[in-house]
Scaffold this motif. Sequence first.
Motif, PDB file in Angstrom:
ATOM      1  N   THR A  23       0.777  -1.295  -0.121  1.00 49.19           N
ATOM      2  CA  THR A  23      -0.039  -0.172  -0.013  1.00 49.19           C
ATOM      3  C   THR A  23       0.837   1.109   0.014  1.00 49.19           C
ATOM      4  OG1 THR A  23      -0.036  -0.015   2.337  1.00 49.19           O
ATOM      5  CG2 THR A  23      -1.764  -1.093   1.491  1.00 49.19           C
ATOM      6  N   LYS A  24       0.294   2.619   0.077  1.00 57.01           N
ATOM      7  CA  LYS A  24       1.022   3.604  -0.212  1.00 57.01           C
ATOM      8  C   LYS A  24       1.732   3.723   1.240  1.00 57.01           C
ATOM      9  CE  LYS A  24       0.485   8.588  -0.649  1.00 57.01           C
ATOM     10  NZ  LYS A  24      -0.665   9.534  -1.022  1.00 57.01           N
ATOM     11  N   GLU A  25       1.066   3.415   2.215  1.00 52.82           N
ATOM     12  CA  GLU A  25       1.484   3.767   3.453  1.00 52.82           C
ATOM     13  C   GLU A  25       2.636   2.775   3.816  1.00 52.82           C
ATOM     14  OE1 GLU A  25      -1.866   3.540   2.862  1.00 52.82           O
ATOM     15  OE2 GLU A  25      -2.297   5.500   3.179  1.00 52.82           O
ATOM     16  N   ARG A  26       2.454   1.645   3.342  1.00 55.45           N
ATOM     17  CA  ARG A  26       3.566   0.519   3.519  1.00 55.45           C
ATOM     18  C   ARG A  26       4.629   1.039   2.795  1.00 55.45           C
ATOM     19  NH1 ARG A  26       7.286  -2.025   3.689  1.00 55.45           N
ATOM     20  NH2 ARG A  26       7.861  -4.174   3.785  1.00 55.45           N
ATOM     21  N   PHE A  27       4.592   1.388   1.565  1.00 58.01           N
ATOM     22  CA  PHE A  27       5.740   1.943   0.677  1.00 58.01           C
ATOM     23  C   PHE A  27       6.433   2.940   1.479  1.00 58.01           C
ATOM     24  CE2 PHE A  27       7.993   4.541  -2.362  1.00 58.01           C
ATOM     25  CZ  PHE A  27       8.593   3.504  -3.083  1.00 58.01           C
ATOM     26  N   LEU A  28       5.648   4.128   1.834  1.00 54.62           N
ATOM     27  CA  LEU A  28       6.548   5.334   2.656  1.00 54.62           C
ATOM     28  C   LEU A  28       7.094   4.855   3.933  1.00 54.62           C
ATOM     29  CD1 LEU A  28       3.592   7.933   1.714  1.00 54.62           C
ATOM     30  CD2 LEU A  28       5.955   7.582   0.494  1.00 54.62           C
ATOM     31  N   ASP A  29       6.438   3.886   4.492  1.00 50.21           N
ATOM     32  CA  ASP A  29       7.217   3.486   5.807  1.00 50.21           C
ATOM     33  C   ASP A  29       8.313   2.828   5.592  1.00 50.21           C
ATOM     34  OD1 ASP A  29       6.837   3.162   8.533  1.00 50.21           O
ATOM     35  OD2 ASP A  29       6.748   0.945   8.109  1.00 50.21           O
ATOM     36  N   ASP A  30       8.273   1.812   4.606  1.00 47.81           N
ATOM     37  CA  ASP A  30       9.680   1.214   4.383  1.00 47.81           C
ATOM     38  C   ASP A  30       9.449   0.645   3.092  1.00 47.81           C
ATOM     39  OD1 ASP A  30      11.935  -0.349   4.237  1.00 47.81           O
ATOM     40  OD2 ASP A  30      11.000  -2.009   5.684  1.00 47.81           O
ATOM     41  N   PRO A  31      10.113   1.508   1.772  1.00 46.73           N
ATOM     42  CA  PRO A  31      10.103   1.013   0.663  1.00 46.73           C
ATOM     43  C   PRO A  31      11.107  -0.165   0.279  1.00 46.73           C
ATOM     44  CG  PRO A  31      11.618   2.899   1.050  1.00 46.73           C
ATOM     45  CD  PRO A  31      11.083   2.620   2.476  1.00 46.73           C
ATOM     46  N   PHE A  32      11.850  -0.824   1.024  1.00 44.96           N
ATOM     47  CA  PHE A  32      12.770  -1.590   0.775  1.00 44.96           C
ATOM     48  C   PHE A  32      12.386  -3.040   1.248  1.00 44.96           C
ATOM     49  CE2 PHE A  32      15.199   2.638   1.110  1.00 44.96           C
ATOM     50  CZ  PHE A  32      15.661   2.562  -0.212  1.00 44.96           C
ATOM     51  N   TYR A  33      12.604  -3.870   0.594  1.00 42.70           N
ATOM     52  CA  TYR A  33      12.597  -5.242   0.791  1.00 42.70           C
ATOM     53  C   TYR A  33      14.098  -5.976   1.054  1.00 42.70           C
ATOM     54  CZ  TYR A  33       7.656  -5.603   0.023  1.00 42.70           C
ATOM     55  OH  TYR A  33       6.118  -5.347   0.413  1.00 42.70           O
ATOM     56  N   PRO A  34      14.366  -6.446   2.269  1.00 45.36           N
ATOM     57  CA  PRO A  34      15.696  -6.909   2.478  1.00 45.36           C
ATOM     58  C   PRO A  34      16.131  -7.962   1.494  1.00 45.36           C
ATOM     59  CG  PRO A  34      14.612  -6.584   4.469  1.00 45.36           C
ATOM     60  CD  PRO A  34      13.587  -6.269   3.365  1.00 45.36           C
ATOM     61  N   GLY A  35      17.146  -7.774   0.746  1.00 45.45           N
ATOM     62  CA  GLY A  35      17.926  -9.121  -0.005  1.00 45.45           C
ATOM     63  C   GLY A  35      17.102  -9.023  -1.470  1.00 45.45           C
ATOM     64  N   GLU A  36      16.486  -8.124  -1.370  1.00 45.67           N
ATOM     65  CA  GLU A  36      15.837  -7.722  -2.925  1.00 45.67           C
ATOM     66  C   GLU A  36      16.379  -6.662  -4.008  1.00 45.67           C
ATOM     67  OE1 GLU A  36      11.624  -8.259  -3.802  1.00 45.67           O
ATOM     68  OE2 GLU A  36      11.341  -9.811  -2.093  1.00 45.67           O
ATOM     69  N   ARG A  37      16.372  -6.797  -4.989  1.00 47.72           N
ATOM     70  CA  ARG A  37      17.163  -5.832  -6.069  1.00 47.72           C
ATOM     71  C   ARG A  37      16.214  -4.450  -6.426  1.00 47.72           C
ATOM     72  NH1 ARG A  37      20.223  -7.908 -11.037  1.00 47.72           N
ATOM     73  NH2 ARG A  37      21.510  -8.871  -9.324  1.00 47.72           N
ATOM     74  N   MET A  38      16.601  -3.352  -6.247  1.00 47.61           N
ATOM     75  CA  MET A  38      15.680  -2.256  -6.750  1.00 47.61           C
ATOM     76  C   MET A  38      16.384  -1.806  -8.101  1.00 47.61           C
ATOM     77  SD  MET A  38      14.675   0.199  -3.591  1.00 47.61           S
ATOM     78  CE  MET A  38      13.639   1.054  -4.577  1.00 47.61           C
ATOM     79  N   TYR A  39      15.503  -1.202  -9.127  1.00 48.11           N
ATOM     80  CA  TYR A  39      15.910  -0.667 -10.338  1.00 48.11           C
ATOM     81  C   TYR A  39      15.579   0.778 -10.428  1.00 48.11           C
ATOM     82  CZ  TYR A  39      16.196  -5.719 -11.612  1.00 48.11           C
ATOM     83  OH  TYR A  39      16.286  -6.933 -11.837  1.00 48.11           O
ATOM     84  N   GLN A  40      16.693   1.624 -10.877  1.00 49.30           N
ATOM     85  CA  GLN A  40      16.529   2.903 -11.217  1.00 49.30           C
ATOM     86  C   GLN A  40      16.060   2.977 -12.574  1.00 49.30           C
ATOM     87  OE1 GLN A  40      16.848   5.450  -8.976  1.00 49.30           O
ATOM     88  NE2 GLN A  40      17.125   7.190 -10.693  1.00 49.30           N
ATOM     89  N   THR A  41      14.559   3.277 -12.470  1.00 56.22           N
ATOM     90  CA  THR A  41      14.094   3.116 -13.939  1.00 56.22           C
ATOM     91  C   THR A  41      14.007   4.408 -14.639  1.00 56.22           C
ATOM     92  OG1 THR A  41      11.894   3.907 -13.203  1.00 56.22           O
ATOM     93  CG2 THR A  41      12.147   1.490 -13.101  1.00 56.22           C
ATOM     94  N   GLY A  42      14.306   5.598 -14.104  1.00 58.76           N
ATOM     95  CA  GLY A  42      14.356   6.985 -14.707  1.00 58.76           C
ATOM     96  C   GLY A  42      13.065   7.491 -14.997  1.00 58.76           C
ATOM     97  N   ASP A  43      11.944   6.618 -14.748  1.00 56.85           N
ATOM     98  CA  ASP A  43      10.505   7.358 -14.720  1.00 56.85           C
ATOM     99  C   ASP A  43      10.027   8.159 -13.673  1.00 56.85           C
ATOM    100  OD1 ASP A  43      10.047   3.872 -15.738  1.00 56.85           O
ATOM    101  OD2 ASP A  43       9.850   5.644 -17.091  1.00 56.85           O
ATOM    102  N   LEU A  44       9.238   9.256 -13.968  1.00 55.62           N
ATOM    103  CA  LEU A  44       8.518  10.015 -12.900  1.00 55.62           C
ATOM    104  C   LEU A  44       7.116   9.703 -12.927  1.00 55.62           C
ATOM    105  CD1 LEU A  44       9.281  12.520 -11.321  1.00 55.62           C
ATOM    106  CD2 LEU A  44       8.228  13.844 -13.391  1.00 55.62           C
ATOM    107  N   ALA A  45       6.864   9.496 -11.745  1.00 49.71           N
ATOM    108  CA  ALA A  45       5.311   8.991 -11.476  1.00 49.71           C
ATOM    109  C   ALA A  45       4.704   9.688 -10.189  1.00 49.71           C
ATOM    110  CB  ALA A  45       5.291   7.559 -11.359  1.00 49.71           C
ATOM    111  N   ARG A  46       3.537   9.365  -9.975  1.00 53.78           N
ATOM    112  CA  ARG A  46       2.901   9.929  -8.615  1.00 53.78           C
ATOM    113  C   ARG A  46       1.717   9.030  -8.280  1.00 53.78           C
ATOM    114  NH1 ARG A  46      -0.987  15.239 -10.183  1.00 53.78           N
ATOM    115  NH2 ARG A  46      -2.216  14.221 -11.803  1.00 53.78           N
ATOM    116  N   TRP A  47       1.600   8.768  -7.237  1.00 57.29           N
ATOM    117  CA  TRP A  47       0.570   7.737  -6.333  1.00 57.29           C
ATOM    118  C   TRP A  47      -0.763   8.671  -6.195  1.00 57.29           C
ATOM    119  CZ3 TRP A  47       3.278   3.310  -3.581  1.00 57.29           C
ATOM    120  CH2 TRP A  47       2.170   2.401  -3.413  1.00 57.29           C
ATOM    121  N   LEU A  48      -1.709   8.221  -6.732  1.00 56.96           N
ATOM    122  CA  LEU A  48      -3.001   8.858  -6.726  1.00 56.96           C
ATOM    123  C   LEU A  48      -3.609   8.404  -5.418  1.00 56.96           C
ATOM    124  CD1 LEU A  48      -4.006   8.835 -10.397  1.00 56.96           C
ATOM    125  CD2 LEU A  48      -3.037  10.677  -9.337  1.00 56.96           C
TER     126      LEU A  48
END
Length: 287
Positions: free
Chosen positions: A17-42
């Motif tokens: 959820t939005k709250e879950r993402f803002l509270d902790d956007p990282f999942y330990p041990g998983e890879r994040m990708y810098q996509t270069g996209d600009l987005a907003r959460w409605l």
Amino acid sequence: IAGAGVTRGYLNRPELTKERFLDDPFYPGERMYQTGDLARWLPDGVVEWLGRTDGQVKIRGYRIEPGEVEAALRQIDGVRESAVVARTEGEETKLYAYIEGHDQQTVRTELTKRLPAYMMPSSFIEMRDWPVTPSGKLDRKALPAPAEAAECRAYTAPRTITEMKLAQLWEEVLKNGPAGIRDHFFEQGGHSLKATALVSRISKEFGVQVPLKEIFAKPTLEEIAAVIQELDESPYAAIEPAGKQDTYPVSSAQKRMYVLQQLEDGGVGYNMPAALKLTGPLDRARL
């Protein structure tokens, strides 16, 4: 959310959820990708894509950075200034190069030695006066549109019936203003896919089969018209629909794709997802 860093993995997680993402956007041990996209959460939880944080554009399936094309232009001796802009017309996006200090034919020839074909601008526009902002920087939004530049190029009208008919087909394919007999197919925005489309229309209109390589070897309207006049007639034959049946044979390429997909144990490398919005009554049987 605003800015880059949104990953496909996160967007596909129903528990995120939005709250879950803002509270902790990282999942330990998983890879994040810098996509270069600009987005907003409605507010309703939908992620709205706004564009790119850089100038990257997608043209005929290739991701291209216009700045790289500009850098290659500036390496050409005699080019004093250059700018590359991506413009979208209808459903097609094209690159346009603005140059100063050299003629477009010389620049195009030199640039083909430095860049692959898919990064080549559709048109080269010679500039004398560059639009600038109050702060003195280049005003890219004020650069002349390709149609305005086309009006400034030399125009020699078709002389024969063949040239007139070919000019009409040329304009339908390129959608780039009136076609003169000295015009160069690839300098006016043509590429391999459009060359194939032109060959198909020539076959239907003139009843001759122009080899695709001839479009590359003789790319002016005048030269192609001469090729048409020299060829023997070969009537156009439309492809007839196959009869209705439960199954249809597949091509060798399709068989190969199926085998590769099976070897990858259910991989989705060949999947091409897309979303379509339909309006009006839906005929589910036809869909």
